[in-house]
Design an enzyme around this catalytic site. Structure first.
Site, mmCIF file in Angstrom:
data_model
loop_
_atom_site.group_PDB
_atom_site.id
_atom_site.type_symbol
_atom_site.label_atom_id
_atom_site.label_comp_id
_atom_site.label_asym_id
_atom_site.label_seq_id
_atom_site.Cartn_x
_atom_site.Cartn_y
_atom_site.Cartn_z
ATOM 1 N N ALA A 74 0.847 -1.199 0.000
ATOM 2 C CA ALA A 74 0.000 0.000 0.000
ATOM 3 C C ALA A 74 0.877 1.242 0.000
ATOM 4 C CB ALA A 74 -0.899 -0.003 1.232
ATOM 5 N N ASP A 77 -0.060 2.705 -5.095
ATOM 6 C CA ASP A 77 -1.267 2.985 -5.882
ATOM 7 C C ASP A 77 -2.363 3.446 -4.929
ATOM 8 O OD1 ASP A 77 -3.304 3.159 -7.695
ATOM 9 O OD2 ASP A 77 -3.335 1.036 -8.235
ATOM 10 N N THR A 98 -3.405 3.871 1.054
ATOM 11 C CA THR A 98 -4.490 3.727 2.011
ATOM 12 C C THR A 98 -5.696 4.590 1.607
ATOM 13 O OG1 THR A 98 -3.014 3.199 3.842
ATOM 14 C CG2 THR A 98 -5.155 4.123 4.431
ATOM 15 N N ASN A 123 8.546 9.566 4.043
ATOM 16 C CA ASN A 123 7.325 10.173 3.541
ATOM 17 C C ASN A 123 6.440 10.627 4.692
ATOM 18 O OD1 ASN A 123 4.408 8.849 3.629
ATOM 19 N ND2 ASN A 123 5.897 7.166 3.794
ATOM 20 N N PHE A 127 -2.063 9.995 3.933
ATOM 21 C CA PHE A 127 -3.245 9.345 3.350
ATOM 22 C C PHE A 127 -3.944 10.232 2.319
ATOM 23 C CE2 PHE A 127 -4.278 6.532 7.348
ATOM 24 C CZ PHE A 127 -3.143 5.779 7.101
ATOM 25 N N ASN A 187 -5.305 -0.466 8.358
ATOM 26 C CA ASN A 187 -4.069 0.262 8.659
ATOM 27 C C ASN A 187 -4.242 1.049 9.958
ATOM 28 O OD1 ASN A 187 -1.762 1.835 8.694
ATOM 29 N ND2 ASN A 187 -1.903 2.457 6.547
ATOM 30 N N SER A 190 0.274 3.834 10.315
ATOM 31 C CA SER A 190 0.971 4.939 9.660
ATOM 32 C C SER A 190 1.339 5.996 10.688
ATOM 33 C CB SER A 190 0.089 5.578 8.581
ATOM 34 O OG SER A 190 0.680 6.776 8.116
ATOM 35 N N ASN A 192 1.752 9.097 9.998
ATOM 36 C CA ASN A 192 1.462 10.413 9.427
ATOM 37 C C ASN A 192 0.038 10.905 9.630
ATOM 38 O OD1 ASN A 192 4.125 10.617 8.349
ATOM 39 N ND2 ASN A 192 3.521 9.228 6.705
ATOM 40 N N THR A 193 -0.769 10.150 10.374
ATOM 41 C CA THR A 193 -2.111 10.589 10.749
ATOM 42 C C THR A 193 -2.163 10.676 12.264
ATOM 43 O OG1 THR A 193 -3.170 9.600 8.816
ATOM 44 C CG2 THR A 193 -4.569 10.015 10.729
ATOM 45 N N LYS A 224 -2.472 -4.216 9.630
ATOM 46 C CA LYS A 224 -1.096 -3.805 9.347
ATOM 47 C C LYS A 224 -0.523 -3.077 10.548
ATOM 48 C CE LYS A 224 1.832 -1.679 5.825
ATOM 49 N NZ LYS A 224 1.867 -1.177 4.445
ATOM 50 N N THR A 252 5.812 -4.903 7.968
ATOM 51 C CA THR A 252 5.418 -3.780 8.817
ATOM 52 C C THR A 252 5.215 -2.535 7.972
ATOM 53 O OG1 THR A 252 7.718 -3.123 9.144
ATOM 54 C CG2 THR A 252 6.802 -4.634 10.759
ATOM 55 N N ASN A 253 4.699 -1.504 8.657
ATOM 56 C CA ASN A 253 4.593 -0.177 8.057
ATOM 57 C C ASN A 253 5.951 0.516 8.135
ATOM 58 O OD1 ASN A 253 3.343 2.292 7.098
ATOM 59 N ND2 ASN A 253 1.431 1.606 8.036
ATOM 60 N N GLY A 307 11.981 -3.090 3.483
ATOM 61 C CA GLY A 307 13.393 -3.280 3.172
ATOM 62 C C GLY A 307 13.690 -4.390 2.193
ATOM 63 N N TYR A 328 7.838 -1.728 -1.993
ATOM 64 C CA TYR A 328 7.435 -0.428 -2.530
ATOM 65 C C TYR A 328 8.670 0.412 -2.814
ATOM 66 C CZ TYR A 328 5.432 4.375 -2.469
ATOM 67 O OH TYR A 328 5.099 5.669 -2.753
#
Length: 355
Positions: A74, A77, A98, A123, A127, A187, A190, A192-193, A224, A252-253, A307, A328
């Site tokens: 994730a 895309d 996500t 990053n 989301f 998820n 993350s 970042n939220t 996740k 993992t994330n 990784g 990714y």
């Protein structure tokens, strides 16, 4: 052209062209090419002949057949618009998202940064996506395509929704997307939220996963988790997944850690806050995988991500108990033939083992 020459050519293009571009702009540029691949059936067929995984790589899990154990994580895309093209490139599954219930632009740019010396990325996208309704339309169209990859849909909390109201927010996405997805990924990891990782605490995680599981019907549900959880917390989440009868765990994330990086400290500081992915995450991601596999039944699907770059990396995760493997970040460094390299490398590794 040999495989070595292809790798060298992409590396030259990356270091002379892409590395000079804003990383997010470079991603959008490459993504346009990926979306165009399936437009011509003739071109798609020719590319698939070169990239398609051998039947010996098939994996049966989640009640599904994966053409390869290797898929796209994730984040690549985000709006489910490149599923067909990524399948043409040889990925056995594509986890889109996500996706959040409400459309949201994400954090302010710049929000994606390369650490080239570490083959890593930081990053803080936040989301960014068009919302569950739009994603449902894209996934619904893609699921009817021939030769498509398995489609996973990764769902997260809308930024404007308070953590205490997260369950209802996840359920909006679940009800829209679970009937269309091959599997659903929740998820809660993350960085970042704001407040999202707090949902990994068992008193919050249990009611969330129970509600999503019940709303998803027959669609397999996975959760996740973050690499920054301590081993004891990883075991407790693993035990909860088994107790609730979920289909699996994705580990993992991205990580908040900046330990052991080779990049210039000023480059790291300039990138600032956000989740780190890529090669520096490999050791912790593998360690978390081993903790999970020691805590869950052998039939539980465990997807390892973090990784991974080479076929040897993928096989190492499988040997450590991963059912499937995702990547990714190395896509940025390896180029469009990455999945092809992984699939061919896996087959060669397994043939050599059998000799």
């Amino acid at each position: 052209m040999s495989e070595h020459d292809r790798k060298g050519l992409y590396n030259l293009i990356f270091r002379t062209v892409f590395v000079r571009m804003d990383p997010e702009n470079a991603h959008h540029f490459a993504f346009r090419f990926i979306k165009l691949l399936p437009v011509s059936p003739v071109v798609a067929s020719l590319v698939r002949r070169s990239t398609g995984p051998h039947r010996s790589l098939r994996v049966e899990t989640l009640g599904l057949t994966f053409s390869s154990p290797f898929g796209v994580a994730a984040g690549f895309d985000k709006d489910a618009k490149g599923i067909a093209g990524l399948g043409v490139l040889g990925f056995g599954h594509v986890e889109v998202g996500t996706i959040t219930a409400k459309p949201q632009p994400g954090n302010d740019r710049p929000r994606l940064f390369r650490l080239v010396d570490d083959r890593a990325v930081i990053n803080r996208m936040g989301f960014n996506n068009g919302g569950a309704v739009k994603a449902a339309g894209e996934v619904g169209r893609a699921r009817h395509l021939r030769n498509r990859p398995v489609i996973g849909v990764n769902i997260g909390k809308s930024r404007v929704v308070e953590v205490d109201d997260a369950v209802d927010d996840y359920l909006v996405s679940t009800r829209l997307l679970a009937p269309l997805a091959d599997y659903l990924a929740v998820n809660v990891s993350s960085p970042n939220t704001p407040g999202l990782r707090g949902l990994q605490e068992l008193d919050k995680l249990s009611p969330l996963l129970t509600a999503v599981r019940d709303a998803a019907g027959t669609t397999p549900v996975l959760v996740k988790i973050a690499p920054d959880l301590e081993d004891g917390a990883v075991r407790r989440v693993s035990e909860l997944v088994v107790e609730l009868g979920l289909a699996g765990i994705i580990a993992t994330n991205t990580t908040l850690s900046r330990e052991g990086l080779s990049s210039d400290p000023s480059v790291i500081a300039k990138a600032g806050a956000g989740g780190l992915s890529g090669a520096p995450l490999a050791a912790r991601s593998l360690a978390v995988l081993r903790v999970i596999r020691a805590s869950v039944p052998s039939e539980l699907c465990v997807i390892s991500v973090g990784g991974v770059e080479t076929a040897a990396d993928v096989q190492e995760r499988i040997d450590a108990g991963a059912t499937l493997v995702q990547g990714y970040t190395a896509f940025l460094y390896r180029g469009p033939l990455w999945a092809r390299q992984i699939n061919r490398g896996l087959r060669e590794l397994r043939r050599n083992r059998s000799k």
